[in-house]
Enzyme design. Structure first.
Site, PDB file in Angstrom:
ATOM      1  N   ARG A   5      29.787  47.470  41.074  1.00 28.89           N
ATOM      2  CA  ARG A   5      29.556  46.056  41.381  1.00 28.89           C
ATOM      3  C   ARG A   5      29.116  45.824  42.832  1.00 28.89           C
ATOM      4  O   ARG A   5      29.546  46.505  43.749  1.00 28.89           O
ATOM      5  CB  ARG A   5      30.772  45.212  41.008  1.00 28.89           C
ATOM      6  CG  ARG A   5      32.009  45.405  41.834  1.00 28.89           C
ATOM      7  CD  ARG A   5      33.147  44.578  41.242  1.00 28.89           C
ATOM      8  NE  ARG A   5      34.390  44.848  41.941  1.00 28.89           N
ATOM      9  CZ  ARG A   5      35.590  44.432  41.539  1.00 28.89           C
ATOM     10  NH1 ARG A   5      35.709  43.727  40.427  1.00 28.89           N
ATOM     11  NH2 ARG A   5      36.666  44.723  42.243  1.00 28.89           N
ATOM     12  N   ARG A  17      44.531  53.258  42.355  1.00 33.07           N
ATOM     13  CA  ARG A  17      45.069  52.026  41.753  1.00 33.07           C
ATOM     14  C   ARG A  17      45.396  52.227  40.274  1.00 33.07           C
ATOM     15  O   ARG A  17      46.393  51.703  39.773  1.00 33.07           O
ATOM     16  CB  ARG A  17      44.073  50.869  41.920  1.00 33.07           C
ATOM     17  CG  ARG A  17      43.952  50.422  43.379  1.00 33.07           C
ATOM     18  CD  ARG A  17      42.913  49.337  43.534  1.00 33.07           C
ATOM     19  NE  ARG A  17      43.298  48.098  42.874  1.00 33.07           N
ATOM     20  CZ  ARG A  17      42.458  47.136  42.537  1.00 33.07           C
ATOM     21  NH1 ARG A  17      41.168  47.267  42.773  1.00 33.07           N
ATOM     22  NH2 ARG A  17      42.889  46.040  41.941  1.00 33.07           N
ATOM     23  N   ARG A  38      57.447  44.754  36.168  1.00 37.58           N
ATOM     24  CA  ARG A  38      56.841  46.057  36.416  1.00 37.58           C
ATOM     25  C   ARG A  38      57.770  47.203  36.010  1.00 37.58           C
ATOM     26  O   ARG A  38      57.347  48.342  35.951  1.00 37.58           O
ATOM     27  CB  ARG A  38      56.526  46.221  37.905  1.00 37.58           C
ATOM     28  CG  ARG A  38      55.346  45.416  38.381  1.00 37.58           C
ATOM     29  CD  ARG A  38      55.018  45.795  39.804  1.00 37.58           C
ATOM     30  NE  ARG A  38      54.174  44.813  40.451  1.00 37.58           N
ATOM     31  CZ  ARG A  38      52.852  44.816  40.383  1.00 37.58           C
ATOM     32  NH1 ARG A  38      52.224  45.722  39.687  1.00 37.58           N
ATOM     33  NH2 ARG A  38      52.158  43.899  41.012  1.00 37.58           N
ATOM     34  N   LYS A  96      41.572  40.733  33.436  1.00 38.58           N
ATOM     35  CA  LYS A  96      42.827  39.992  33.286  1.00 38.58           C
ATOM     36  C   LYS A  96      42.748  38.583  33.892  1.00 38.58           C
ATOM     37  O   LYS A  96      43.233  37.621  33.307  1.00 38.58           O
ATOM     38  CB  LYS A  96      43.934  40.782  33.998  1.00 38.58           C
ATOM     39  CG  LYS A  96      45.233  40.807  33.307  1.00 38.58           C
ATOM     40  CD  LYS A  96      46.174  41.820  33.920  1.00 38.58           C
ATOM     41  CE  LYS A  96      45.916  42.054  35.394  1.00 38.58           C
ATOM     42  NZ  LYS A  96      47.018  42.667  36.104  1.00 38.58           N
ATOM     43  N   ARG A 123      32.141  45.637  48.196  1.00 36.97           N
ATOM     44  CA  ARG A 123      33.473  45.617  48.803  1.00 36.97           C
ATOM     45  C   ARG A 123      33.894  47.057  49.096  1.00 36.97           C
ATOM     46  O   ARG A 123      33.746  47.928  48.239  1.00 36.97           O
ATOM     47  CB  ARG A 123      34.486  44.976  47.860  1.00 36.97           C
ATOM     48  CG  ARG A 123      34.269  43.496  47.650  1.00 36.97           C
ATOM     49  CD  ARG A 123      35.249  42.924  46.631  1.00 36.97           C
ATOM     50  NE  ARG A 123      34.801  41.616  46.188  1.00 36.97           N
ATOM     51  CZ  ARG A 123      33.894  41.430  45.221  1.00 36.97           C
ATOM     52  NH1 ARG A 123      33.373  42.463  44.593  1.00 36.97           N
ATOM     53  NH2 ARG A 123      33.532  40.220  44.893  1.00 36.97           N
TER      54      ARG A 123
END
Ligand SMILES: [Zn+2]
Length: 215
Positions: A127, A172, A88, A13, A161
């Site tokens: 990642r 999430r 939202r 996004k 991370r």
């Protein structure tokens, strides 16, 4: 032209918002940032919002919409905005619609970037990046040419991370589903919702988005 971008974490996004900004001169409006600015500038709305946050409440929908209203009338924002993370809820979507109507504006496109959960898992849990030059890599899609050596700077210290775990991503994604699903039918009903396939390379996703906008 006003656009809402909808997509789960890892859908690209941010990259597509950047594309829209650079290609069409739109302003990327982060409602989280707007809220922080109003609070730090101690505006009347910002003070009200701070009171709500301090007392453990969510910032009320009408207050968020009022802030958005004040932002949208600023000269920099007249060309149009990319909204992301707002609305939202259906109530926020309805408030936003009424507010835009008064400004004689509208949401032109709601673009949903769809990506399968299995792809998001690989993108996020795979990642890692170079501790020296911050070059990005991925276990599934982009390993360094030479094992454990950064292609760019030759360093061998790679980092991940802590939030990029499967467990955090699942939480999430669940939150994303709960928050986003209710507003999809609202925008389908208005005839402005379009899906793009976010599992494709980002240039292809950008091309699909451009096609929707320029139609
Ligand atoms: Zn490096």
């Amino acid at each position: 032209m006003n656009i809402i971008l909808i997509g789960p974490p890892g859908s690209g996004k941010g990259t597509q918002a950047e594309f829209l900004k650079n290609t069409y001169g739109l302003v990327h409006l982060s409602t989280g940032q707007m809220l922080r600015d109003e609070i730090s500038e101690e505006t009347v709305l910002g003070q009200k919002a701070k009171e709500m946050i301090d007392s453990g409440q969510l910032v009320a929908d009408d207050l968020m919409v009022s802030m958005l209203n004040d932002t949208l009338v600023k000269p920099d924002y007249r060309v149009g905005v990319i909204l992301d993370g707002f609305p939202r809820t259906v109530k926020q979507a309805v408030c936003l619609d009424e507010m835009l109507k008064e400004l004689d504006r509208t949401i032109d496109h709601v673009i949903q970037i769809k990506v399968d959960e299995s792809v998001l898992m690989k993108r996020i849990t795979g990642r890692f990046y170079c501790g020296q030059c911050k070059a990005n890599y991925n276990d599934f899609f982009k390993l360094p040419d030479e094992k454990d050596v950064c292609d760019i700077c030759g360093a061998s210290d790679f980092l991940r991370r802590p939030d990029d775990s499967a467990e955090t991503l699942k939480t999430r994604l669940k939150k994303y589903q709960e928050e986003t699903q209710p507003i999809i039918p609202f925008y389908i009903g208005k005839g402005v919702l379009k899906d793009v396939d976010g599992s494709l390379p980002m240039e292809e996703v950008s091309r699909q988005i451009a096609e929707i906008i320029e139609k």
